[in-house]
Design a protein around this motif. Structure first.
Motif, mmCIF file in Angstrom:
data_model
loop_
_atom_site.group_PDB
_atom_site.id
_atom_site.type_symbol
_atom_site.label_atom_id
_atom_site.label_comp_id
_atom_site.label_asym_id
_atom_site.label_seq_id
_atom_site.Cartn_x
_atom_site.Cartn_y
_atom_site.Cartn_z
ATOM 1 N N LYS A 1 0.457 -1.198 -0.053
ATOM 2 C CA LYS A 1 0.144 -0.296 -0.326
ATOM 3 C C LYS A 1 0.758 1.446 -0.434
ATOM 4 O O LYS A 1 0.520 2.322 -0.980
ATOM 5 C CB LYS A 1 -0.934 -0.092 0.975
ATOM 6 N N SER A 2 2.160 0.758 0.938
ATOM 7 C CA SER A 2 2.901 2.785 0.985
ATOM 8 C C SER A 2 3.274 2.647 -0.451
ATOM 9 O O SER A 2 3.659 3.864 -1.449
ATOM 10 C CB SER A 2 4.146 2.467 1.808
ATOM 11 N N LEU A 3 3.969 1.665 -1.376
ATOM 12 C CA LEU A 3 4.253 1.964 -2.458
ATOM 13 C C LEU A 3 3.692 2.354 -3.778
ATOM 14 O O LEU A 3 3.573 3.291 -4.016
ATOM 15 C CB LEU A 3 5.418 0.209 -2.416
ATOM 16 N N ILE A 4 2.930 1.966 -3.173
ATOM 17 C CA ILE A 4 1.313 2.254 -4.034
ATOM 18 C C ILE A 4 1.283 3.688 -4.593
ATOM 19 O O ILE A 4 1.059 4.732 -5.415
ATOM 20 C CB ILE A 4 0.117 0.976 -4.283
ATOM 21 N N ARG A 5 1.342 4.753 -2.914
ATOM 22 C CA ARG A 5 0.918 5.902 -2.617
ATOM 23 C C ARG A 5 2.290 6.514 -3.117
ATOM 24 O O ARG A 5 2.700 7.182 -4.133
ATOM 25 C CB ARG A 5 0.816 5.693 -0.724
ATOM 26 N N MET A 6 3.698 5.855 -3.290
ATOM 27 C CA MET A 6 4.968 6.250 -3.231
ATOM 28 C C MET A 6 5.260 6.367 -4.783
ATOM 29 O O MET A 6 5.855 7.598 -5.840
ATOM 30 C CB MET A 6 6.278 5.682 -2.947
ATOM 31 N N VAL A 7 4.507 5.462 -6.008
ATOM 32 C CA VAL A 7 4.508 5.309 -7.530
ATOM 33 C C VAL A 7 3.622 6.862 -7.816
ATOM 34 O O VAL A 7 3.848 7.197 -8.397
ATOM 35 C CB VAL A 7 4.250 3.864 -7.946
#
Length: 354
Positions: A114-120
């Motif tokens: 979930k955090s990776l999606i936000r960062m991308v």
């Protein structure tokens, strides 16, 4: 891209695909498979991992290594990265001259999915776009894993594509039970049964079709490997055993509000949507190029140049209902009464990258 022919003056944004899954599910196998098949399709991949130990670099023929980056002989690039350096790494991979076609991030050790999606999605560089979350499930151990690590359910719930991997290690009845669990956790995501995480790259990102036609695509899925019945060719474009692409074409302009609803709430089983769209509205008669995955939408505006304005959209996924997809898009064709909706175009413009 399949079903859509458009003259592009510049390279389209590079899709960034996040690969997640618990230890032993098959993420590394998937990464290695994509890297190996990239050379056969003429596709250049950028892969971001926590350390090179997870990728069999030696077997992929290193052509150069410098400062945490490995250039491979097939034109791909593998980089080590942590969460803090993710945005910089993505920008570096799409720098002018890099010619990367897609980027794959392995979630292990970098950040939660979930955090990776936000960062991308927060990366401001217009040369990259979010390409979806692929979650790999170990079909042989999913029940034990869910008991010991309840967060797995939350990860599956936000996935855009779920690979039910290692299907050859369990019985048909156990496989059906696993598929039922996956459907309960995420009833709308595309789910694909795999062995050794072998997925046709064309499901995840566009490939160089001219090169793919001229060269053999080694390591691709076969019908018996997927253990799935072949789909009927008559009612939709068949890409490969196990998934399909439904194509919609229209010379009539579309209504932006209804199209935005389709893109933001994709049909059940749809992994991604792409294509070109025609709106016959004052000031907005340009070509709109759309990319959608899991409700994340990216829109670009271009000139039609010598082309005749029209709409061509492709929905790609697993278990799609072609008639339902086409019916929803047919319903998005503009009607005379839509002319009164002067703010409808805003539902599309909000997805145009600033």
């Amino acid at each position: 891209m399949p079903g859509v022919s458009a003259s592009r003056s510049a390279r389209p944004p590079v899709p960034v695909i996040v690969v997640a899954g618990f230890l032993g599910s098959g993420k590394t196998t998937l990464l290695n498979h994509l890297l190996r098949t990239a050379g056969a399709t003429g596709t250049r991949l950028g892969v971001l991992v926590n350390d090179f130990g997870s990728v069999n670099i030696d077997a992929l023929l290193v052509s150069a290594q410098v400062d945490g980056a490995v250039s491979l002989s097939n034109g791909c690039m593998c980089c080590t990265v942590d969460a803090d350096g993710l945005a910089d790494a993505l920008t570096s991979l799409v720098r002018p001259g890099a010619k990367i076609d897609a980027i794959v991030i392995e979630a292990s050790g970098i950040a939660e999915p979930k955090s990776l999606i936000r960062m991308v999605t927060a990366v401001a560089d217009p040369r990259v776009r979010y390409g979806g979350l692929v979650y790999v499930v170990d079909a042989a151990h999913i029940h034990t894993l869910r008991e010991e690590h309840p967060e797995v359910d939350a990860h599956m719930a936000i996935a855009d594509l779920i690979l039910v991997n290692k299907a050859d290690l369990i019985s048909d009845s156990d496989l059906r039970a696993v598929e039922e669990v996956v459907a309960q956790m995420n009833p709308t995501a595309a789910a694909l049964v795999t062995r050794e995480a072998r997925v046709d790259p064309a499901l995840l990102f566009d490939i160089d079709e001219a090169t793919a036609d001229d060269e053999p695509r080694s390591g691709q899925l076969t019908l018996d490997e997927l253990l799935l019945e072949e789909h009927d060719h008559s009612d939709h474009q068949h890409l490969h055993a196990g998934y399909e692409a439904v194509t919609f074409r229209s010379d009539e302009p579309l209504d932006p509000r209804r199209l935005a609803r389709f893109l933001e709430r994709p049909p059940s089983g749809c992994f991604r949507i792409k294509g070109i769209v025609h709106f016959d509205l004052p000031r907005y008669r340009q070509k709109f190029v759309v990319h959608g995955v899991g409700g994340f939408v990216r829109v670009e505006r271009e000139s039609w140049e010598s082309e005749t304005p029209s709409t061509e959209l492709v929905a790609i996924g697993r278990g799609l209902d072609p008639d339902a997809v086409r019916a929803e898009l047919q319903a998005a064709i503009a009607r005379p009464e839509d002319a009164a909706d002067e703010h409808g175009i805003l539902s599309v413009l909000r997805h145009v990258h600033a």
